[in-house]
Design a protein around this motif. Structure first.
Motif, PDB file in Angstrom:
ATOM      1  N   ALA A 159       3.301  15.649  -7.052  1.00 16.72           N
ATOM      2  CA  ALA A 159       1.988  15.154  -7.459  1.00 16.72           C
ATOM      3  C   ALA A 159       1.924  14.781  -8.938  1.00 16.72           C
ATOM      4  CB  ALA A 159       0.917  16.202  -7.154  1.00 16.72           C
ATOM      5  N   TYR A 160       2.689  15.467  -9.766  1.00 16.79           N
ATOM      6  CA  TYR A 160       2.646  15.214 -11.207  1.00 16.79           C
ATOM      7  C   TYR A 160       3.885  14.471 -11.694  1.00 16.79           C
ATOM      8  CZ  TYR A 160      -1.366  18.344 -11.414  1.00 16.79           C
ATOM      9  OH  TYR A 160      -2.606  18.917 -11.236  1.00 16.79           O
ATOM     10  N   ALA A 161       4.579  13.815 -10.777  1.00 13.86           N
ATOM     11  CA  ALA A 161       5.751  13.031 -11.167  1.00 13.86           C
ATOM     12  C   ALA A 161       5.328  11.882 -12.074  1.00 13.86           C
ATOM     13  CB  ALA A 161       6.456  12.487  -9.927  1.00 13.86           C
ATOM     14  N   ALA A 178       0.840  -1.197   0.000  1.00 13.14           N
ATOM     15  CA  ALA A 178       0.000   0.000   0.000  1.00 13.14           C
ATOM     16  C   ALA A 178       0.874   1.247   0.000  1.00 13.14           C
ATOM     17  CB  ALA A 178      -0.908  -0.010   1.225  1.00 13.14           C
ATOM     18  N   GLU A 179       0.394   2.292  -0.660  1.00  8.02           N
ATOM     19  CA  GLU A 179       1.127   3.545  -0.747  1.00  8.02           C
ATOM     20  C   GLU A 179       0.191   4.717  -0.520  1.00  8.02           C
ATOM     21  OE1 GLU A 179       3.160   3.940  -4.460  1.00  8.02           O
ATOM     22  OE2 GLU A 179       4.943   2.881  -3.754  1.00  8.02           O
ATOM     23  N   ALA A 180       0.776   5.833  -0.103  1.00  2.27           N
ATOM     24  CA  ALA A 180       0.031   7.086  -0.082  1.00  2.27           C
ATOM     25  C   ALA A 180      -0.249   7.500  -1.530  1.00  2.27           C
ATOM     26  CB  ALA A 180       0.854   8.154   0.647  1.00  2.27           C
ATOM     27  N   PRO A 181      -1.215   8.382  -1.759  1.00  2.00           N
ATOM     28  CA  PRO A 181      -1.582   8.725  -3.134  1.00  2.00           C
ATOM     29  C   PRO A 181      -0.429   9.176  -4.021  1.00  2.00           C
ATOM     30  CG  PRO A 181      -3.213   9.575  -1.616  1.00  2.00           C
ATOM     31  CD  PRO A 181      -2.108   9.014  -0.776  1.00  2.00           C
ATOM     32  N   PHE A 182       0.580   9.813  -3.436  1.00  2.00           N
ATOM     33  CA  PHE A 182       1.683  10.322  -4.243  1.00  2.00           C
ATOM     34  C   PHE A 182       3.003   9.634  -3.919  1.00  2.00           C
ATOM     35  CE2 PHE A 182      -1.361  13.870  -3.749  1.00  2.00           C
ATOM     36  CZ  PHE A 182      -1.816  13.876  -5.056  1.00  2.00           C
ATOM     37  N   GLY A 183       2.910   8.415  -3.383  1.00  3.97           N
ATOM     38  CA  GLY A 183       4.103   7.641  -3.095  1.00  3.97           C
ATOM     39  C   GLY A 183       4.409   7.633  -1.608  1.00  3.97           C
ATOM     40  N   GLY A 184       5.249   6.686  -1.208  1.00  4.79           N
ATOM     41  CA  GLY A 184       5.594   6.576   0.198  1.00  4.79           C
ATOM     42  C   GLY A 184       4.644   5.674   0.947  1.00  4.79           C
ATOM     43  N   ARG A 185       4.999   5.367   2.157  1.00  4.90           N
ATOM     44  CA  ARG A 185       4.176   4.486   2.971  1.00  4.90           C
ATOM     45  C   ARG A 185       2.909   5.188   3.436  1.00  4.90           C
ATOM     46  NH1 ARG A 185       8.785   1.779   6.947  1.00  4.90           N
ATOM     47  NH2 ARG A 185       9.995   0.756   5.280  1.00  4.90           N
ATOM     48  N   PRO A 186       1.819   4.449   3.574  1.00  3.86           N
ATOM     49  CA  PRO A 186       0.593   5.075   4.079  1.00  3.86           C
ATOM     50  C   PRO A 186       0.793   5.572   5.505  1.00  3.86           C
ATOM     51  CG  PRO A 186       0.371   2.678   3.995  1.00  3.86           C
ATOM     52  CD  PRO A 186       1.649   3.011   3.295  1.00  3.86           C
ATOM     53  N   VAL A 187       0.162   6.678   5.824  1.00  9.72           N
ATOM     54  CA  VAL A 187       0.335   7.329   7.123  1.00  9.72           C
ATOM     55  C   VAL A 187      -0.905   7.095   7.970  1.00  9.72           C
ATOM     56  CG1 VAL A 187       0.666   9.527   8.310  1.00  9.72           C
ATOM     57  CG2 VAL A 187       1.851   9.071   6.148  1.00  9.72           C
ATOM     58  N   LEU A 229      -2.607  16.621   4.866  1.00  5.31           N
ATOM     59  CA  LEU A 229      -1.585  16.682   3.824  1.00  5.31           C
ATOM     60  C   LEU A 229      -0.539  15.589   3.993  1.00  5.31           C
ATOM     61  CD1 LEU A 229      -0.685  20.421   3.099  1.00  5.31           C
ATOM     62  CD2 LEU A 229      -1.431  18.676   1.483  1.00  5.31           C
ATOM     63  N   GLU A 230      -0.177  15.309   5.238  1.00  9.82           N
ATOM     64  CA  GLU A 230       0.817  14.259   5.469  1.00  9.82           C
ATOM     65  C   GLU A 230       0.290  12.906   5.009  1.00  9.82           C
ATOM     66  OE1 GLU A 230       3.605  12.442   9.080  1.00  9.82           O
ATOM     67  OE2 GLU A 230       2.494  14.315   9.374  1.00  9.82           O
ATOM     68  N   ARG A 231      -0.995  12.652   5.197  1.00  5.29           N
ATOM     69  CA  ARG A 231      -1.569  11.387   4.732  1.00  5.29           C
ATOM     70  C   ARG A 231      -1.621  11.325   3.211  1.00  5.29           C
ATOM     71  NH1 ARG A 231      -4.917  12.457   9.409  1.00  5.29           N
ATOM     72  NH2 ARG A 231      -4.474  10.904  11.019  1.00  5.29           N
ATOM     73  N   MET A 232      -1.806  12.456   2.568  1.00  2.00           N
ATOM     74  CA  MET A 232      -1.852  12.484   1.108  1.00  2.00           C
ATOM     75  C   MET A 232      -0.466  12.345   0.499  1.00  2.00           C
ATOM     76  SD  MET A 232      -4.967  12.752  -0.051  1.00  2.00           S
ATOM     77  CE  MET A 232      -6.613  13.237   0.441  1.00  2.00           C
ATOM     78  N   LEU A 233       0.493  13.064   1.049  1.00  2.00           N
ATOM     79  CA  LEU A 233       1.826  13.109   0.463  1.00  2.00           C
ATOM     80  C   LEU A 233       2.741  12.009   0.983  1.00  2.00           C
ATOM     81  CD1 LEU A 233       2.462  16.970   0.664  1.00  2.00           C
ATOM     82  CD2 LEU A 233       2.003  15.638  -1.397  1.00  2.00           C
ATOM     83  N   GLY A 234       2.459  11.481   2.169  1.00  2.00           N
ATOM     84  CA  GLY A 234       3.414  10.611   2.839  1.00  2.00           C
ATOM     85  C   GLY A 234       4.310  11.456   3.730  1.00  2.00           C
ATOM     86  N   SER A 235       4.813  10.881   4.793  1.00  2.00           N
ATOM     87  CA  SER A 235       5.535  11.658   5.805  1.00  2.00           C
ATOM     88  C   SER A 235       6.785  12.334   5.256  1.00  2.00           C
ATOM     89  CB  SER A 235       5.899  10.750   6.986  1.00  2.00           C
ATOM     90  OG  SER A 235       4.737  10.334   7.678  1.00  2.00           O
ATOM     91  N   LEU A 236       7.610  11.605   4.496  1.00  2.00           N
ATOM     92  CA  LEU A 236       8.853  12.184   3.993  1.00  2.00           C
ATOM     93  C   LEU A 236       8.577  13.330   3.033  1.00  2.00           C
ATOM     94  CD1 LEU A 236      11.095   9.029   3.436  1.00  2.00           C
ATOM     95  CD2 LEU A 236      11.276  10.747   5.244  1.00  2.00           C
ATOM     96  N   ARG A 237       7.630  13.158   2.125  1.00  2.00           N
ATOM     97  CA  ARG A 237       7.324  14.203   1.152  1.00  2.00           C
ATOM     98  C   ARG A 237       6.687  15.407   1.838  1.00  2.00           C
ATOM     99  NH1 ARG A 237       7.360   9.383  -0.549  1.00  2.00           N
ATOM    100  NH2 ARG A 237       8.051   8.770  -2.633  1.00  2.00           N
ATOM    101  N   PHE A 238       5.847  15.153   2.825  1.00  2.00           N
ATOM    102  CA  PHE A 238       5.259  16.260   3.575  1.00  2.00           C
ATOM    103  C   PHE A 238       6.349  17.056   4.296  1.00  2.00           C
ATOM    104  CE2 PHE A 238       3.720  17.775   7.724  1.00  2.00           C
ATOM    105  CZ  PHE A 238       2.764  18.689   7.307  1.00  2.00           C
ATOM    106  N   VAL A 284      -2.681  19.569  -4.405  1.00  2.00           N
ATOM    107  CA  VAL A 284      -3.209  18.232  -4.131  1.00  2.00           C
ATOM    108  C   VAL A 284      -4.686  18.150  -4.503  1.00  2.00           C
ATOM    109  CG1 VAL A 284      -3.794  16.640  -2.264  1.00  2.00           C
ATOM    110  CG2 VAL A 284      -1.511  17.638  -2.365  1.00  2.00           C
ATOM    111  N   ALA A 285      -5.467  19.157  -4.113  1.00  2.00           N
ATOM    112  CA  ALA A 285      -6.900  19.152  -4.437  1.00  2.00           C
ATOM    113  C   ALA A 285      -7.111  19.160  -5.947  1.00  2.00           C
ATOM    114  CB  ALA A 285      -7.579  20.356  -3.795  1.00  2.00           C
ATOM    115  N   ARG A 286      -6.317  19.945  -6.643  1.00  2.00           N
ATOM    116  CA  ARG A 286      -6.452  20.012  -8.105  1.00  2.00           C
ATOM    117  C   ARG A 286      -6.062  18.682  -8.738  1.00  2.00           C
ATOM    118  NH1 ARG A 286      -6.404  24.436 -11.682  1.00  2.00           N
ATOM    119  NH2 ARG A 286      -7.033  23.626 -13.713  1.00  2.00           N
ATOM    120  N   ARG A 287      -4.997  18.078  -8.243  1.00  2.00           N
ATOM    121  CA  ARG A 287      -4.517  16.823  -8.812  1.00  2.00           C
ATOM    122  C   ARG A 287      -5.506  15.692  -8.597  1.00  2.00           C
ATOM    123  NH1 ARG A 287      -3.267  13.269 -11.556  1.00  2.00           N
ATOM    124  NH2 ARG A 287      -1.234  12.260 -11.826  1.00  2.00           N
ATOM    125  N   LEU A 288      -6.188  15.686  -7.456  1.00  2.00           N
ATOM    126  CA  LEU A 288      -7.132  14.616  -7.149  1.00  2.00           C
ATOM    127  C   LEU A 288      -8.546  14.914  -7.626  1.00  2.00           C
ATOM    128  CD1 LEU A 288      -5.937  13.679  -3.533  1.00  2.00           C
ATOM    129  CD2 LEU A 288      -5.401  12.525  -5.689  1.00  2.00           C
TER     130      LEU A 288
END
Length: 291
Positions: free
Chosen positions: A257-259, A77-86, A161-170, A209-213
């Motif tokens: 988000a657009y990677a 499982a991953e967060a929407p934009f990569g990384g582990r789910p938070v 935002l942390e849940r959407m991006l993942g902890s490291l990306r946030f 994030v809102a625009r991307r989703l």
């Protein structure tokens, strides 16, 4: 003359009869720990396993190797934009704790502000740490609204935002936005304190994030618009830090988000480091404007 066969048991056995297994009565032992007796077998490979090698499965037990092999075929499982789910927004709580502790330090020692605030000429003199330390300080007592507003905004926006991006990306968005705000302050030859640059970076991140989703972004636009207006209406607010953080947060989040799907993690890491490198080069080779 007749002679006895060399192997009488074999010669006298009827054709087609199986030979006895000399190990039929042996006690089974763990395939990884031969000295341990066990009567439990792996449900997948049927090898004997001891309690240390057992892993609970949907039915019975499996050995360590079979569990490892099976996990390779399961998509993690991953967060929407990569990384582990938070599940717990650890980075958000950590950032809040650092800000509050820094403010308590100001209460105990008012000279901390002068030594660690974001000062363009202090940075130009080689005190580079001010680019980040200033983002964790706030207007000193008796002023409390500054830190209260910023921590309230971080508490409301940060976990989602942390849940959407993942902890490291946030964490990367927050720190780069803070740095972007400080660089804007540096270029204009001014000084500031506060996490507002990073908070405005989170506003920009929310919009991206809102625009991307595919969410309705009107509420986010109203939030950004109101805060930008307040930035220029209320005296004493560092508009440089706010706008620098807003632009940086939106930019870095857009890169995340657009990677592209292929090599997404490498792209995100590379672009974040590129933004960091640009800001470092700006501070190294450009001098602040006269204040």
């Amino acid at each position: 003359m007749t002679t006895q066969p060399d192997h009488p048991n074999q010669s006298d056995r009827p054709q087609g009869q199986a030979q006895p297994d000399p190990f039929a009565g042996a006690v089974p032992t763990c395939y990884r720990h031969p000295g341990r007796e066990t009567y439990v077998r792996c449900q997948r490979c049927d090898r004997s396993i001891c309690p240390d090698c057992m892993r609970a499965a949907s039915v019975g037990h499996q050995c360590v190797e079979c569990v490892r092999e099976g996990s390779r075929t399961i998509r993690q499982a991953e967060a929407p934009f990569g990384g582990r789910p938070v599940t717990t927004p650890v980075v958000t709580w950590t950032l809040m704790a650092i800000n509050v502790l820094a403010y308590l330090g100001e209460v105990a020692n008012a000279s901390l502000v002068g030594r660690y605030e974001m000062s363009a000429y202090g940075v130009a003199a080689g005190e580079w740490w001010r680019l980040l330390t200033g983002a964790f300080l706030h207007a000193p007592p008796p002023s409390y609204w500054h830190i209260l507003f910023n921590m309230w905004a971080l508490y409301v926006i940060g976990p989602q935002l942390e849940r959407m991006l993942g902890s490291l990306r946030f964490g990367a968005v927050y720190l780069l936005a803070a740095l972007g705000g400080s660089v804007a302050v540096y270029l204009t030859g001014s000084a500031s304190v506060g996490a507002s640059g990073a908070i405005y970076g989170l506003f920009g991140a929310m919009f991206v994030v809102a625009r991307r989703l595919g969410f309705d972004v009107r509420g986010v636009l109203w939030l950004i618009g109101i805060n930008v207006v307040l930035t220029f209406v209320i005296p004493g607010i560092s508009w440089q830090g706010h706008l620098g953080g807003l632009v940086t947060g939106a930019l870095v989040t857009a890169l995340f988000a657009y990677a592209p799907g292929k090599n997404r993690k490498a792209f995100q890491l590379g672009t974040a480091l590129a933004v960091l490198a640009v800001y470092v080069l700006i501070v190294m080779f450009l001098m602040p404007l006269s204040g």
